[in-house]
Design a protein around this motif. Structure first.
Motif, short mmCIF file in Angstrom:
data_model
loop_
_atom_site.label_atom_id
_atom_site.label_comp_id
_atom_site.label_asym_id
_atom_site.label_seq_id
_atom_site.Cartn_x
_atom_site.Cartn_y
_atom_site.Cartn_z
N LEU A 104 0.82 -1.22 0.00
CA LEU A 104 0.00 0.00 0.00
C LEU A 104 0.85 1.27 0.00
O LEU A 104 0.49 2.28 -0.60
N VAL A 105 1.98 1.21 0.70
CA VAL A 105 2.83 2.41 0.78
C VAL A 105 4.20 2.19 0.13
O VAL A 105 5.12 2.98 0.35
N ALA A 106 4.31 1.11 -0.67
CA ALA A 106 5.62 0.77 -1.25
C ALA A 106 6.22 1.93 -2.05
O ALA A 106 7.42 2.21 -1.95
N ASP A 107 5.38 2.62 -2.81
CA ASP A 107 5.90 3.73 -3.63
C ASP A 107 6.41 4.88 -2.77
O ASP A 107 7.25 5.67 -3.21
N ASP A 108 5.86 5.00 -1.59
CA ASP A 108 6.29 6.08 -0.69
C ASP A 108 7.53 5.69 0.10
O ASP A 108 8.36 6.52 0.46
N ILE A 109 7.63 4.38 0.40
CA ILE A 109 8.77 3.90 1.20
C ILE A 109 10.03 3.80 0.33
O ILE A 109 11.14 4.05 0.81
N ALA A 110 9.85 3.47 -0.96
CA ALA A 110 11.02 3.27 -1.83
C ALA A 110 12.00 4.45 -1.80
O ALA A 110 13.21 4.23 -1.67
N PRO A 111 11.53 5.69 -1.90
CA PRO A 111 12.51 6.80 -1.90
C PRO A 111 12.98 7.23 -0.51
O PRO A 111 13.79 8.15 -0.40
N LEU A 112 12.47 6.56 0.55
CA LEU A 112 12.79 7.03 1.91
C LEU A 112 14.30 7.00 2.20
O LEU A 112 14.86 7.99 2.67
N SER A 113 14.94 5.88 1.85
CA SER A 113 16.38 5.77 2.16
C SER A 113 17.18 6.85 1.44
O SER A 113 18.04 7.49 2.04
N GLY A 114 16.86 7.05 0.17
CA GLY A 114 17.57 8.07 -0.61
C GLY A 114 17.37 9.45 -0.01
O GLY A 114 18.32 10.24 0.13
N SER A 115 16.14 9.71 0.39
CA SER A 115 15.84 11.02 0.96
C SER A 115 16.57 11.22 2.28
O SER A 115 17.11 12.30 2.55
N VAL A 116 16.65 10.15 3.10
CA VAL A 116 17.38 10.27 4.37
C VAL A 116 18.87 10.46 4.09
O VAL A 116 19.53 11.31 4.70
#
Ligand code: FPP
Ligand code: MG
Length: 433
Positions: free
Chosen positions: A98-110
């Protein structure tokens, strides 16, 4: 001044032999933690500078964690129950998809937020956020924050399909803040793990070397500090004072939990109440307060039904999660866990399986009292726990909290996000079998 941690009244439906469960009493005293400005720390020159320090209202008092837990337990959302974890099939919604598309860029953003001039500082801080490696973990906290953000969304937050449809940008602004909260929560969690591995002298984390093993203790301490510093900046950028306060409270809880774990009396080590308050601090508080913050970002007032339900969800889900983690420490091999097994007893810690086991195997009591410190204590305690009903009762305790988390979800509007949260409660329990 003394911080008095008052034991909670009945925390769970199951009593532990030898540990009083019902009457409030002092279970711990830790000197010097309550935040007060002492006279010696006041500015020495000029009445104008000294004046603000003299106002009691300016003093930030430490939080009584047992009271927090007691207050959360006092709220029952059972009347909302529309789903039972033991009888109903889990919803088909996959919370992670459900939130895969939102979680995918999390590491890069951090990682973008962790670029420092100093190479070791940057690398060690980014260690759990590196692209494409298993060290990222399951990102459970960001997932629940985002699902809670969606579950508490109000009509004007509807996420538009296109920029044109979101003409005033309200939807994307709101969700941008939820994304940022999810990343902040993971940064805080990661910082606490990096520090925890130093304190526990743990060699591995998520199936690979711990940060302090790969770099050094000093690098790991500073790396955790740096993560917290960058998380604080991102938090300030949300420009939401109440969210800042809630997330700051979660930091305080994490530290309190670690101190409760490091310094305990024999009586406290035998107490299920103490264990659960510590588990709230170490694990559930960050989930509870980040979920509550998600509801606040969705513009629900602090004491609204939605904010209370969100906090209750995180609280009970976090406790179920920790109790199952403690169960797995007995039942899983270190290969499966990605960290050493039977680690809790090796560190002198008594968790739910041992505490419940005492009822059937009273010899465990002495081992708990002396923190499993004599040669052969850990395997002996393991054998006794396995002979007792301790694992079964621990599973029942986790089930109780998973159900309470589901009840909290059911207080929120129906929808995919809520179903995803309910499914997570099933998933947490399924990890134990
Ligand atoms: C893991 O527990 C520990 C935590 C989740 C919290 C650690 C908190 C601190 C070190 C306090 C400092 C906090 C910050 C924010 C830097 P565990 O040892 O039972 O679990 P494990 O088996 O995964 O190590
Ligand atoms: Mg640890």
């Amino acid at each position: 001044m003394r911080v008095r941690l008052i034991a909670v009244a009945v925390l769970a439906p199951l009593a532990v032999s030898g540990a009083s469960m019902c009457s409030p009493r002092v279970v711990s005293g830790i000197d010097g933690l309550r935040g007060r400005v002492s006279p010696t720390r006041r500015p020495s020159s000029g009445a104008t500078l000294a004046a603000p320090y003299e106002q009691e209202s300016e003093v930030v008092e430490g939080t009584d964690m047992s009271e927090v837990v007691r207050n959360l337990n006092a709220i029952s959302l059972e009347r909302h129950r529309a789903h039972t974890v033991t009888a109903d099939a889990p919803p088909s919604t996959d919370p992670f998809s459900l939130v895969a598309d939102d979680i995918a860029p999390l590491s890069g953003s951090v990682c973008d937020q962790l670029s420092a001039d100093q190479q070791t500082l940057m690398e060690s801080a980014q260690y759990f956020f590196g692209a494409g490696n298993a060290r990222q973990g399951k990102r459970v906290r960001p997932v629940i924050v985002l699902l809670m953000g969606q579950a508490t969304a109000q009509p004007h937050h509807a996420r538009a399909e296109s920029a044109a449809a979101d003409a005033d940008g309200e939807g994307s602004k709101w969700y941008g803040k939820q994304l940022s909260l999810a990343a902040i929560t993971e940064m805080i969690h990661t910082a606490s793990l990096v520090h925890d591995d130093v304190l526990d002298a743990a060699d591995t984390r998520r199936g690979a070397e711990a940060v302090h093993k790969l770099y050094s203790n000093k690098a790991a301490v500073l790396s955790g500090d740096y993560l917290l510093a960058r998380a604080s900046i991102a938090l300030a950028r949300l420009e939401h004072a109440e969210v800042t306060q809630q997330m700051a409270r979660s930091l305080e809880s994490l530290v309190q939990g670690e101190i409760m774990q490091l310094r305990s009396t024999a009586e406290e080590r035998l107490s299920l109440e103490y264990y659960l308050t510590k588990s709230y601090c170490k694990t559930a508080s960050l989930m509870a307060l980040s979920c509550k913050s998600a509801a606040l970002l969705s513009e629900h007032p602090l004491d609204s039904d939605a904010a209370v339900a969100a906090e209750k969800f995180g609280y009970h889900f976090g406790l179920a999660f920790q109790v199952i983690d403690d169960l797995l420490d007995f039942t899983e091999s270190s290969d499966t866990l990605g960290k050493p097994g039977l680690q809790d007893m090796a560190l002198g810690l008594s968790t739910a399986p041992v505490l419940y086991g005492i009822a059937d195997e009273p010899d465990l009591r002495e081992l708990v009292e002396r923190k499993f410190s004599k040669k052969g204590d850990v395997p002996a305690a393991y054998e006794l726990v396995m002979k007792s009903n301790g694992l079964q009762k621990t599973k029942e305790l986790a089930t109780f909290h998973a159900q309470a988390a589901v009840d909290a979800c059911c207080a929120l509007p129906e929808g995919e996000a809520r179903d995803g949260l309910v499914r997570l409660c099933h998933l947490v329990l399924s990890h134990s079998s």
